[in-house]
Design a protein around this motif. Sequence first.
Motif, PDB file in Angstrom:
ATOM      1  N   VAL A   1      45.043  30.931   5.875  1.00 53.52           N
ATOM      2  CA  VAL A   1      46.408  30.662   6.013  1.00 53.52           C
ATOM      3  C   VAL A   1      46.904  30.745   7.494  1.00 53.52           C
ATOM      4  O   VAL A   1      47.782  29.777   7.885  1.00 53.52           O
ATOM      5  N   HIS A   2      46.277  31.680   7.938  1.00 54.85           N
ATOM      6  CA  HIS A   2      46.910  31.737   9.637  1.00 54.85           C
ATOM      7  C   HIS A   2      46.201  30.689  10.416  1.00 54.85           C
ATOM      8  O   HIS A   2      46.758  30.532  11.421  1.00 54.85           O
ATOM      9  N   SER A   3      45.308  29.949   9.807  1.00 54.55           N
ATOM     10  CA  SER A   3      44.614  28.718  10.653  1.00 54.55           C
ATOM     11  C   SER A   3      45.740  27.775  11.038  1.00 54.55           C
ATOM     12  O   SER A   3      45.561  27.104  11.930  1.00 54.55           O
ATOM     13  N   TYR A   4      46.714  27.658  10.051  1.00 53.25           N
ATOM     14  CA  TYR A   4      47.671  26.517  10.327  1.00 53.25           C
ATOM     15  C   TYR A   4      49.156  27.241  10.606  1.00 53.25           C
ATOM     16  O   TYR A   4      49.984  26.452  10.866  1.00 53.25           O
ATOM     17  N   GLY A   5      49.109  28.549  10.838  1.00 49.70           N
ATOM     18  CA  GLY A   5      50.357  29.240  11.131  1.00 49.70           C
ATOM     19  C   GLY A   5      51.207  29.596  10.069  1.00 49.70           C
ATOM     20  O   GLY A   5      52.144  30.036   9.944  1.00 49.70           O
ATOM     21  N   GLY A   6      50.505  29.750   8.826  1.00 55.15           N
ATOM     22  CA  GLY A   6      51.299  30.302   7.525  1.00 55.15           C
ATOM     23  C   GLY A   6      51.324  31.794   7.482  1.00 55.15           C
ATOM     24  O   GLY A   6      50.439  32.275   8.343  1.00 55.15           O
ATOM     25  N   LEU A   7      52.146  32.334   6.696  1.00 53.16           N
ATOM     26  CA  LEU A   7      52.410  33.742   6.535  1.00 53.16           C
ATOM     27  C   LEU A   7      51.623  34.232   5.340  1.00 53.16           C
ATOM     28  O   LEU A   7      51.776  33.405   4.324  1.00 53.16           O
ATOM     29  N   VAL A   8      51.241  35.360   5.182  1.00 51.97           N
ATOM     30  CA  VAL A   8      50.477  36.081   4.128  1.00 51.97           C
ATOM     31  C   VAL A   8      51.332  37.061   3.744  1.00 51.97           C
ATOM     32  O   VAL A   8      51.240  38.198   4.496  1.00 51.97           O
ATOM     33  N   PHE A   9      51.914  37.481   2.570  1.00 55.31           N
ATOM     34  CA  PHE A   9      52.728  38.573   2.029  1.00 55.31           C
ATOM     35  C   PHE A   9      51.618  39.067   1.102  1.00 55.31           C
ATOM     36  O   PHE A   9      51.016  38.265   0.048  1.00 55.31           O
ATOM     37  N   HIS A  10      51.568  40.440   0.749  1.00 52.24           N
ATOM     38  CA  HIS A  10      50.552  40.669  -0.326  1.00 52.24           C
ATOM     39  C   HIS A  10      51.149  41.847  -1.293  1.00 52.24           C
ATOM     40  O   HIS A  10      51.831  42.666  -0.668  1.00 52.24           O
TER      41      HIS A  10
END
Length: 312
Positions: free
Chosen positions: A113-122
Motif C-alpha cells: 500500500v505504501h508503494s503507491y502512497g496509500g495509508l494503512v490503518f490496523h
Amino acid sequence: MPLPSAFQGRLKVPAIAAPMFLTSGPDLVVEACLNGVVGTFPALNQRTTEGFVEWLEDIESRLDGKDAAPYGVNLIVHRSNPRLEADLEQVVKHKVPLVITSLGAVPEVVKAVHSYGGLVFHDVINRRHAEKAAEAGVDGIIAVSAGAGGHAGTISPFALVQEIRQVFDGTIILAGAISTGAQVAAARLMGADLAYLGTRFLATKESLVEPEYKAMVRDTRAADIVYTPKVSGVNANFLRPSIEAAGLDLNSDEAHGGLDMENEAKAWKNVWSAGHGVGAISDEPATAELCQRLAREYHDALQQACNDEFSR
C-alpha cells in the motif's frame, strides 16, 4: 498527532464510517465521503474479486472530481481469507487511498500500500497488538475498545488510547459506542485523532442490511448486546434478539474453532452484530443527513467545551 495529509482539509468531522461486514456498500461510502466523513467497506462484502473491482470503479467514478473525503477498503489478512492476494493486487492497481487491515498486521501488505502512497490503518484490541502493528509500519491504529460492534475488545477507551499512545506516535482512531458528534469530540479530547463509527451507520437508508436488522438496532439498548465467541468462533458483540431468533444456545458446551472466513458470512447473516451505541439510535436517516448532523454536533460540543467554566 495531526491528521494524515491525505485527510487534511477534506473532512467536515474527524470520523470514519467503519467498514461493516455485509452492511457497507458503494452508496454508503460515496454519501459519507461527499459529506466529509471517510467512507469504507470490506472487500469481502463482494463475493468475488471481480465484484470487488466493480465496486471500486463505481466509487471512484462517483467521487471523481468531487470535493470529498477519501475512501477506504478493509482487507482481512487472516490466513483463512483465500482472496487476500487477489484483492490486494486490485487495491494497488486502483491506488485505494486508505486500507484498513484486520486480524493480523502484515508488513508485506503495508509495503504494498505504501508503494503507491496509500495509508494503512490496523485495528487492535490491546497494547500487544498495537505494538505488533507499529512494528509492521502502519500509519494508524484503530483502538477497538469495549462496546464496539463486531470483533470488539474489552478495554475501556480511556485506558486503550493511553496505552497505545505510549507505544505509537502515528494516527490513533477510536472505536467503541460512538454514535454522536459530541462523542466524536470526546474521542478527540481523550487523545484520539479520529473517531470510528460503525453501529450508527447500520441504521441508515444506504445500509445494505435488512429492514428488520435496522429496526432491531433502533429498538435495542446496550443491555441487549451480548459478547460471545459462540457465533463465529471469535469474541464479538451481537444483538440478543437476533441470537434468540436464530435459536442459538449460548449455554451450550459445543466447541467452536477459531475464525474461518468461509463460515463467517453464514454466521453473521443469521445473527446480527452491533455495539453498545444502539442505545443512542432511534432513527434511520440518509447517510448524508447523518454526516451533516455529526458535524453540527461535533462543532457544537467543542464550542460548549470552550465556554465551560472549567475550561477557563
